[in-house]
Design an enzyme around this catalytic site. Sequence first.
Site, PDB file in Angstrom:
ATOM      1  N   ALA A  11     -25.716 -20.376 -14.949  1.00 27.95           N
ATOM      2  CA  ALA A  11     -24.379 -21.008 -14.451  1.00 27.95           C
ATOM      3  C   ALA A  11     -23.005 -21.474 -14.790  1.00 27.95           C
ATOM      4  O   ALA A  11     -22.872 -22.742 -14.931  1.00 27.95           O
ATOM      5  CB  ALA A  11     -25.255 -20.922 -13.256  1.00 27.95           C
ATOM      6  N   ARG A  17     -11.924 -16.113 -18.273  1.00 28.09           N
ATOM      7  CA  ARG A  17     -11.450 -15.481 -17.263  1.00 28.09           C
ATOM      8  C   ARG A  17     -10.447 -14.924 -15.750  1.00 28.09           C
ATOM      9  O   ARG A  17      -9.618 -14.535 -15.380  1.00 28.09           O
ATOM     10  CB  ARG A  17     -11.746 -13.596 -17.121  1.00 28.09           C
ATOM     11  N   GLY A  81     -23.620 -18.495 -25.343  1.00 28.46           N
ATOM     12  CA  GLY A  81     -23.712 -17.078 -24.610  1.00 28.46           C
ATOM     13  C   GLY A  81     -25.110 -17.376 -23.604  1.00 28.46           C
ATOM     14  O   GLY A  81     -25.921 -18.716 -23.930  1.00 28.46           O
ATOM     15  N   GLY A 143     -22.240  -4.890 -20.164  1.00 29.85           N
ATOM     16  CA  GLY A 143     -22.926  -4.230 -21.356  1.00 29.85           C
ATOM     17  C   GLY A 143     -23.175  -2.674 -20.939  1.00 29.85           C
ATOM     18  O   GLY A 143     -23.764  -2.296 -19.778  1.00 29.85           O
ATOM     19  N   LYS A 355      -7.734 -33.907  19.191  1.00 33.45           N
ATOM     20  CA  LYS A 355      -8.767 -34.646  18.591  1.00 33.45           C
ATOM     21  C   LYS A 355      -9.646 -35.900  18.687  1.00 33.45           C
ATOM     22  O   LYS A 355      -9.536 -36.889  19.387  1.00 33.45           O
ATOM     23  CB  LYS A 355      -8.126 -35.459  17.695  1.00 33.45           C
ATOM     24  N   ASN A 390      -2.836 -43.767  20.540  1.00 34.97           N
ATOM     25  CA  ASN A 390      -4.297 -43.766  20.322  1.00 34.97           C
ATOM     26  C   ASN A 390      -3.452 -44.825  19.216  1.00 34.97           C
ATOM     27  O   ASN A 390      -4.342 -45.160  18.491  1.00 34.97           O
ATOM     28  CB  ASN A 390      -4.968 -42.704  19.476  1.00 34.97           C
TER      29      ASN A 390
HETATM   30  C1  UD1 Z   1     -23.168 -10.182 -19.773  1.00 36.80           C
HETATM   31  C2  UD1 Z   1     -24.353  -9.357 -19.555  1.00 36.80           C
HETATM   32  C3  UD1 Z   1     -24.049  -8.027 -20.070  1.00 36.80           C
HETATM   33  C4  UD1 Z   1     -23.407  -7.563 -18.759  1.00 36.80           C
HETATM   34  C5  UD1 Z   1     -22.734  -8.488 -17.512  1.00 36.80           C
HETATM   35  C6  UD1 Z   1     -23.294  -7.864 -16.058  1.00 36.80           C
HETATM   36  C7  UD1 Z   1     -24.737 -10.944 -21.908  1.00 36.80           C
HETATM   37  C8  UD1 Z   1     -24.657 -11.114 -23.503  1.00 36.80           C
HETATM   38  N1  UD1 Z   1     -23.704 -10.096 -21.468  1.00 36.80           N
HETATM   39  O1  UD1 Z   1     -21.829 -10.346 -19.151  1.00 36.80           O
HETATM   40  O2  UD1 Z   1     -24.487  -6.974 -20.525  1.00 36.80           O
HETATM   41  O3  UD1 Z   1     -22.705  -6.447 -18.312  1.00 36.80           O
HETATM   42  O4  UD1 Z   1     -23.121 -10.126 -17.812  1.00 36.80           O
HETATM   43  O5  UD1 Z   1     -22.192  -9.122 -15.035  1.00 36.80           O
HETATM   44  O6  UD1 Z   1     -24.823 -11.511 -21.288  1.00 36.80           O
HETATM   45  N2  UD1 Z   1     -23.431 -18.290 -19.089  1.00 36.80           N
HETATM   46  C9  UD1 Z   1     -24.121 -19.954 -19.308  1.00 36.80           C
HETATM   47  N3  UD1 Z   1     -23.970 -20.400 -20.624  1.00 36.80           N
HETATM   48  C10 UD1 Z   1     -23.356 -19.316 -21.841  1.00 36.80           C
HETATM   49  C11 UD1 Z   1     -22.756 -18.604 -21.482  1.00 36.80           C
HETATM   50  C12 UD1 Z   1     -22.931 -17.533 -19.845  1.00 36.80           C
HETATM   51  O7  UD1 Z   1     -24.610 -20.113 -18.759  1.00 36.80           O
HETATM   52  O8  UD1 Z   1     -22.736 -19.946 -22.554  1.00 36.80           O
HETATM   53  C13 UD1 Z   1     -23.827 -17.259 -17.081  1.00 36.80           C
HETATM   54  C14 UD1 Z   1     -21.999 -17.889 -16.925  1.00 36.80           C
HETATM   55  O9  UD1 Z   1     -21.897 -19.388 -16.087  1.00 36.80           O
HETATM   56  C15 UD1 Z   1     -22.234 -16.525 -15.759  1.00 36.80           C
HETATM   57  C16 UD1 Z   1     -23.584 -15.593 -16.946  1.00 36.80           C
HETATM   58  O10 UD1 Z   1     -24.252 -16.311 -17.368  1.00 36.80           O
HETATM   59  O11 UD1 Z   1     -22.834 -17.280 -14.616  1.00 36.80           O
HETATM   60  C17 UD1 Z   1     -23.058 -14.500 -17.302  1.00 36.80           C
HETATM   61  O12 UD1 Z   1     -21.659 -14.771 -18.483  1.00 36.80           O
HETATM   62  P1  UD1 Z   1     -20.965 -13.559 -18.683  1.00 36.80           P
HETATM   63  O13 UD1 Z   1     -19.950 -14.445 -19.448  1.00 36.80           O
HETATM   64  O14 UD1 Z   1     -19.872 -13.483 -17.364  1.00 36.80           O
HETATM   65  O15 UD1 Z   1     -21.158 -12.766 -19.173  1.00 36.80           O
HETATM   66  P2  UD1 Z   1     -20.680 -11.299 -18.862  1.00 36.80           P
HETATM   67  O16 UD1 Z   1     -19.699 -11.167 -19.685  1.00 36.80           O
HETATM   68  O17 UD1 Z   1     -20.349 -10.864 -17.327  1.00 36.80           O
HETATM   69 CA    CA Z   2     -19.747 -11.793 -15.934  1.00 41.64          CA
END
Ligand code: UD1
Ligand code: CA
Length: 480
Positions: A11, A17, A81, A143, A355, A390
């Site tokens: 998280a 986006r 990532g 994915g 209130k 008041n």
């Molecule tokens: C990801 C998956 C995808 C899957 C989808 C499902 C990967 C590479 N891809 O894509 O295959 O279908 O979720 O919903 O995993 N986060 C971090 N640190 C980071 C990057 C992300 O903590 O450096 C956390 C984000 O806060 C988020 C979660 O990881 O809660 C997923 O990241 P997000 O960028 O939403 O991945 P998707 O592109 O949706």
């Molecule tokens: Ca996501």
Amino acid sequence: MEVPVTAVILAAGLGTRMKSRRAKVLHEAGGLPLVEHVVRAVRQILPPQRIFVVVGCQADRVKAALERHGVGFVHQEQQRGTAHALLCGRSELEPLGGLLLVLYGDCPLLCADTLRRLIAAQAGSRAAATVLTTFLEDPSGYGRVVRDAEGRLQAIVEQKSARPEELAIREINSGIYCFASELLWPRLEAIRPDNPAAEYYLTDVVALLRRDGYLIETLRADDPTEVLGVNTRLELAEADRILRQRKARELMSEGVTILLPETVRLDCDVLVGADTLIEPFVAILGRSKIGRDCRIGAGSILRDVEAGERVEIRPYTVAEGSLLEDDARVGPFARLRPGTRLGAGAQVGNFVEMKNARLGRGSKANHLAYLGDAAIGENCNIGAGTITCNYDGERKHPTRIGDRVFVGSNATLVAPIELADDCYVGAGSVITDPVPPEALALGRARQVIKDGWVRRRRAAKWEAQQQTSSAEPQSPEGGL
Ligand code: UD1
Ligand code: CA
């Protein structure tokens, strides 16, 4: 012996986006931050000391939102990532061994039962991991699950790296996995950011495990909505809609009547007793708790409101932080601000604002009043237009009213002030001094009658007209 299970929720991302300054996982659906839904689902199957959340963007706020769940935190300073996020927790997580459940914080519709099934599937298999997948009509953004000739999971290919034939695959990665911990960690280190986004993709671990000869199982989520990942405002609205629909269904199954449920907004933590009727366009939010046999009128908005039994809230009431005891009646068009307390059977009518004020058992304030910082006893009648003054421009002051007090219409009660039991206040009074028990207080100018005043005024006017018209020349027709 059963294998230990640890969960990690990623998280740390901002969620580009969403086009927001607020971290994505803090955006709310069903009245709770997205990440809190995920934590709650995991909490149903694991104790808090077995749950870790990877935080980064707005880490302090994310931690504060989850504080009461008692989970652990791991920091990812730079968001490079999902694989990198997980690696940030290696030193804490690797020694725990066993199974590692990995989830993303943007997946708020997930149910604990599905997690149980995922863990059971992995625990009962010899695979290196089990991936939760589903089939979507429109898989864009997710994915894709690529299978080999035998139909076994071969790789997960992200949208940005996918070839056209892979883009056509409708089976997607939910982002929820259960790994055999000791096989995961060494391969995470081997992941390279060789993709168009230049990110360390956790999903690449699938191909790495396969390369080393391990099998990876999949478990299909029966309900594809459960694995909806929120990346955009549109998906946020969809998740919110589904959570509220679930809540409405849950309440209806417990004996609550909801008219036009698609128009009613119920936060996840709201409780409503059986035989209560909720009219269209109502919002019941926060930690509201409504008892049995109540009626909530159309268009009312209740936040953190606690109501007993047979409470009637008439249409377009707005109430927050208020306690309404059995048989109380409120509205239409009433406004109850925090600290309002209505005793059993008390009544508050249209255009009354309260209130930090208590209206005792059986007391009534039925029209057009402001009651602030006031304690009003039992069986009182507060007349239309009564105002508790008041605020003196600097400080707030209290108003105390005893039992069986009658306050006439349009009374102005200048606080601090006390009205003792059984007293009366005459209509239109400005009350600045305490009123003793059983007294009548009048604070207004005495009425004056001027007999024949209208007749005299008309006569005077006629005389004045005669004088001006005789002074002016008459028109040939004689004028009017
Ligand atoms: C990801 C998956 C995808 C899957 C989808 C499902 C990967 C590479 N891809 O894509 O295959 O279908 O979720 O919903 O995993 N986060 C971090 N640190 C980071 C990057 C992300 O903590 O450096 C956390 C984000 O806060 C988020 C979660 O990881 O809660 C997923 O990241 P997000 O960028 O939403 O991945 P998707 O592109 O949706
Ligand atoms: Ca996501």
